[in-house]
Structures are given as C-alpha cells and as structure tokens.
Write an enzyme that holds these catalytic residues in place. Structure first.
Site, PDB file in Angstrom:
ATOM      1  N   ASP A   1      -9.157  -5.246  -4.115  1.00  0.00           N
ATOM      2  CA  ASP A   1      -8.709  -4.358  -3.773  1.00  0.00           C
ATOM      3  C   ASP A   1      -9.985  -3.592  -3.776  1.00  0.00           C
ATOM      4  O   ASP A   1      -9.865  -2.664  -4.845  1.00  0.00           O
ATOM      5  CB  ASP A   1      -7.342  -3.615  -4.520  1.00  0.00           C
ATOM      6  CG  ASP A   1      -7.060  -3.145  -3.332  1.00  0.00           C
ATOM      7  OD1 ASP A   1      -7.079  -2.653  -2.402  1.00  0.00           O
ATOM      8  OD2 ASP A   1      -5.716  -3.313  -3.353  1.00  0.00           O
TER       9      ASP A   1
ATOM     10  N   SER B   1       0.730  -0.848   0.162  1.00  0.00           N
ATOM     11  CA  SER B   1      -0.112   0.315   0.059  1.00  0.00           C
ATOM     12  C   SER B   1       0.684   1.447   0.282  1.00  0.00           C
ATOM     13  O   SER B   1       1.987   1.468  -0.691  1.00  0.00           O
ATOM     14  CB  SER B   1      -0.928   0.318   1.389  1.00  0.00           C
ATOM     15  OG  SER B   1      -2.001   0.812   0.949  1.00  0.00           O
TER      16      SER B   1
ATOM     17  N   HIS C   1      -6.707  -5.560  -0.219  1.00  0.00           N
ATOM     18  CA  HIS C   1      -6.720  -5.366   0.082  1.00  0.00           C
ATOM     19  C   HIS C   1      -5.063  -5.829   1.252  1.00  0.00           C
ATOM     20  O   HIS C   1      -3.973  -5.534   0.599  1.00  0.00           O
ATOM     21  CB  HIS C   1      -6.725  -3.868   0.484  1.00  0.00           C
ATOM     22  CG  HIS C   1      -5.818  -2.665   0.433  1.00  0.00           C
ATOM     23  ND1 HIS C   1      -4.824  -1.863  -0.595  1.00  0.00           N
ATOM     24  CD2 HIS C   1      -4.973  -1.560   1.314  1.00  0.00           C
ATOM     25  CE1 HIS C   1      -3.773  -0.714  -0.378  1.00  0.00           C
ATOM     26  NE2 HIS C   1      -4.140  -1.346   0.632  1.00  0.00           N
TER      27      HIS C   1
END
Length: 275
Positions: free
Chosen positions: A226, A95, A255
């Site tokens: 995601d 991320s 995610h």
C-alpha cells in the site's frame, strides 16, 4: 436509493438494497458509494442488506463548504443509519472511510447498532508522519496532494489512479483503463472544496481514542504494498489499539485492493462476518 437532509442542511445520498443483516460501506477519498459496486453486488447475492452513502461533498451528496471533518462525517452516517433503522450492522470502510468507520463505531455503535467492523487499507490511527508516528506519510506529500487538487484537480485525478492507488506504477502491473476512468468519474463528480478540506481530515485526524473505545470485533485488512497508507504506520499500529482486532495483510496488494483483488477481499470479509 434516496437522500437524507442532516441538521446543517447538507443532503446525503445513499443506496440500500436487499434484506437481511445490514452491511454499510464507507468509501475512500475522493470517491463515492459507487466504489463499492462489486462488494454490494456480491454481498446482496449472499443475502445481506447492503448500504452505501456518498460522503458530504462527494458523489451525489450536496456540496459542503463546512463540516468536512470526521466528527461531521460520523454524524452524517449516524443520521443515515437511523433513517434506515440499521441494527446489528457490519460497517466496512476503505481508506478515509476506515477512519469514518472508527469514529462512527466508537461514538454511535452501541445499543446493538453495530455488530462488527472491517477496515480496508484504512488511515487509522493517524496517517501523517509525526514524532509519535515515524512511519506515517510525510507532511510534504500531503501538501503536494493539496496543491495538485487546488491547481489541476482533473489531471491529478487521472494520475493518482493510474499510478500508486492501484499499484499500476509497479513493474509488471497491467493497468485497467476502465478502473482508472471510473475513479476519475467518481472524483470529478464531487465538490472540490469539500474534497480539499477532506485532505486535512484524512491526513491529520488522530483515531487512537476511537480505536481504543471500540468494543466490537474488527477485521483489519491491508495490502503490504500500500503506497497511500503504508501498513507500518496504519494497520500495524491500529490492530494493537483495538480490543478485539485481527490483522490480515496481503503481500504485494495495493491500496485499492478491494477493486483489484475483490474476489479475495470479499471472501475474507464474508468469512469474518459469518464466524
């Protein structure tokens, strides 16, 4: 485990275990190096030296009222890597940490410091929706995150992992309260000002030039479900900018797939490192 004081006085916490080729892990927002516990145990057992730091203002690193931007994050990583003498390292970022990896490798990854990189559910090339990135996350969603953090951070840090982060809001999902609680614990340990500023860093920073500059092989792993960094606006575009990029996507994965599907993700990273 230890700390390093970088040039603006911020203390960066890190942990380093084992010997062998180093793998440095870069966590997502608003978490800490503890988010990589499963990976660090796995790769240490496979004979690697594993390193994870807490981004400035996150986890056990000191609160940071300034420098909460990708340039500073990458410089902090460079300071940790230099102190630990990391060479021929693999840098793995999830991320926001994926953006941090892209900037670090592009700017500091030469002279044998970086062998390969892995981006997992990562934000590059740019997360926010723009005219050039119509598949990005709308600005209104980002503003909603800012308002939630400033208004009631504790509640938001309960709701986010309970819902879209791990895909627990999907039909048939079986939420893990332990995983949710661990996310909350990590988030609340950090400094609210640094975490608030980091929202701008992870949503608005453009990593296009960084991706183009990276010479090393890069494995891009992304869940097709995601909900935080949708694949069309991130990984699908990022891999086209990388010189030596490979994209592997996972149907239905969320995610936070490095936690929910650690066995699959760890095996795929290991295969990439050893190939």
């Amino acid at each position: 485990m230890g700390t390093i004081t970088v040039k603006d006085g911020t203390q960066i916490f890190y942990k380093s275990w084992g010997e062998g080729q180093p793998i440095m892990f870069h966590h997502g927002w608003p978490l800490s190096g503890d988010d990589w516990d499963t990976q660090m145990m796995f790769f240490a057992a496979e004979g690697f030296r594993v390193v994870a730091h807490d981004r400035r203002g996150h986890g056990r690193s000191s609160p940071s009222a300034t420098g909460n931007d990708m340039d500073s994050y990458a410089a902090d990583v460079a300071a940790v890597a230099a102190q630990l003498g990391l060479q021929n390292a693999v840098h793995v970022g999830h991320s926001t940490g994926g953006g941090e990896v892209a900037r670090y490798v592009a700017r500091y990854g030469g002279n044998g410091r970086v062998a390969k990189a892995v981006l997992i559910g990562a934000i590059p090339p740019v997360l926010m929706k723009t005219a050039a990135n119509p598949d990005g996350v709308p600005a209104a969603v980002i503003d909603g995150i800012r308002a939630a953090v400033a208004g009631n951070r504790a509640q938001f840090y309960r709701d986010f992992p309970s819902g879209p982060f791990y895909g627990y809001n999907r039909p048939g999902a079986v939420p893990s309260q332990a995983v949710i609680d661990n996310w909350f614990r990590q988030g609340m340990t950090g400094d609210i000002k640094a975490q608030y500023d980091c929202i701008t860093a992870f949503s608005e920073t453009d990593f296009t030039a960084d991706l183009k500059a990276i010479k090393q092989p890069v494995l891009v792993l992304h869940g097709e479900d995601d909900q935080i960094a949708p694949i069309a606006g991130t990984a699908a575009r990022a891999v086209k900018l990388l010189r030596r990029g490979t994209l592997k996507s996972y149907p239905g994965y969320p995610h936070g797939m490095a936690t929910t599907h650690a066995d699959v993700i760890n095996a795929d990273i290991l295969a990439f490192i050893r190939q």
